[in-house]
Write a protein that holds these residues in place. Sequence first.
Motif, PDB file in Angstrom:
ATOM      1  N   GLU A  36      41.027  38.260  41.958  1.00 33.23           N
ATOM      2  CA  GLU A  36      40.470  39.068  40.868  1.00 33.23           C
ATOM      3  C   GLU A  36      41.532  39.342  39.799  1.00 33.23           C
ATOM      4  O   GLU A  36      41.258  39.267  38.581  1.00 33.23           O
ATOM      5  CB  GLU A  36      39.930  40.389  41.440  1.00 33.23           C
ATOM      6  CG  GLU A  36      39.281  41.263  40.377  1.00 33.23           C
ATOM      7  CD  GLU A  36      38.778  42.565  40.961  1.00 33.23           C
ATOM      8  OE1 GLU A  36      38.187  43.368  40.222  1.00 33.23           O
ATOM      9  OE2 GLU A  36      38.977  42.786  42.195  1.00 33.23           O
ATOM     10  N   GLU A  83      44.254  37.477  39.254  1.00 29.62           N
ATOM     11  CA  GLU A  83      44.577  36.227  38.574  1.00 29.62           C
ATOM     12  C   GLU A  83      43.528  35.851  37.526  1.00 29.62           C
ATOM     13  O   GLU A  83      43.829  35.214  36.521  1.00 29.62           O
ATOM     14  CB  GLU A  83      44.725  35.103  39.598  1.00 29.62           C
ATOM     15  CG  GLU A  83      45.969  35.209  40.454  1.00 29.62           C
ATOM     16  CD  GLU A  83      46.048  34.099  41.478  1.00 29.62           C
ATOM     17  OE1 GLU A  83      45.023  33.385  41.637  1.00 29.62           O
ATOM     18  OE2 GLU A  83      47.096  33.950  42.130  1.00 29.62           O
ATOM     19  N   SER A  84      42.286  36.221  37.802  1.00 30.02           N
ATOM     20  CA  SER A  84      41.232  35.901  36.828  1.00 30.02           C
ATOM     21  C   SER A  84      41.394  36.691  35.535  1.00 30.02           C
ATOM     22  O   SER A  84      40.868  36.300  34.474  1.00 30.02           O
ATOM     23  CB  SER A  84      39.859  36.197  37.441  1.00 30.02           C
ATOM     24  OG  SER A  84      39.726  37.601  37.692  1.00 30.02           O
ATOM     25  N   GLN A  85      42.171  37.784  35.614  1.00 37.35           N
ATOM     26  CA  GLN A  85      42.391  38.582  34.404  1.00 37.35           C
ATOM     27  C   GLN A  85      43.509  38.016  33.516  1.00 37.35           C
ATOM     28  O   GLN A  85      43.631  38.374  32.337  1.00 37.35           O
ATOM     29  CB  GLN A  85      42.745  40.028  34.816  1.00 37.35           C
ATOM     30  CG  GLN A  85      41.673  40.740  35.618  1.00 37.35           C
ATOM     31  CD  GLN A  85      40.409  40.964  34.809  1.00 37.35           C
ATOM     32  OE1 GLN A  85      40.476  41.179  33.564  1.00 37.35           O
ATOM     33  NE2 GLN A  85      39.256  40.906  35.482  1.00 37.35           N
TER      34      GLN A  85
END
Length: 327
Positions: free
Chosen positions: A277, A279-281
């Motif tokens: 989560e 890393e997706s940011q």
Amino acid sequence: MEPGLYLVLLAAVIIIVLSILLSVVPVMLWISALASGVRISIITLIAMRLRRVTPSRIVNPMIKATKAGIDLSVNQLESHYLAGGNVDRVVNALIAAHRAKIHLEFERAAAIDLAGRDVLLAVQMSVNPRVIETPNVSAVAKNGIEVKVIARVTVRANIDRLVGGAGEETIIARVGEGIVTTVGSSESHKDVLENPDMISRTVLGKGLDAGTAFEILSIDIADVDVGKNIGAHLQTEQAEADKRIAQAKAEERRAMAVAAEQEMKARVVEMRAKVVESESQVPLAMAEALQKGQLGVMDYMNLKNIESDTQMRSSLGKINDGKNEKE
């Protein structure tokens, strides 16, 4: 009326009256009593009939007692009969006791009979002692070996304690208790096998006949056998029980460890999800930084070059690790 017919009727009336009289008055029994030296009146015999007492049940035992030299009264025998006692058995017991020179009064014999005990058998047991054999008594010595004992108890009836005294079952129970105590206090079963008279001496010295209707004359050991190793058997069962307890505790610890492992795996998955989560940011933040001019294009390209270089180095490291393992 003709004289012949009159005589026939008179004879019939006399016969009927005599038959009724003889059925009510036991004349033959009275004659037998007189011939035996028992002084009893006809009126007394008739009174017995009226009191629903069978005269022969009183007179015949009284004749036996008189012939044996025992002085009894009609009132004593009749009162015992009316109380539900066995007059003939009491008189026979008195005669047997008199012959054996055992002091036994009528009142004592009557009380024993009314108590439900066989007074004649008691007198016979006083003269001729009886042997009571105990069942197979199992006891365990201190070394854990089982010993099986059968004893024979020679008893003599105690007439003074027949009323209210305990019976044979109490004697057997007390002897069995004494055997168990004696064997249980022995250090080894070999001591019992070597000296079986130790049991009889110990048991006989306990006064087991107290409060009973008997007097113990001797206790003889009839048979002594060695049984199972009870101590080893109990230790085996205890070890098996301890083993099961240990296994149950180990299984409990294993289950707790498995539960903790599963919990840790769940936490690892949860943390990985948070990492993914996070890393997706990163791309979103970088796009926002490029739009706002906070990050230049060259900076972004340098970052990508660093990532590619890192991935290449990781791939080379994995290849080298594989070669080393093959070697």
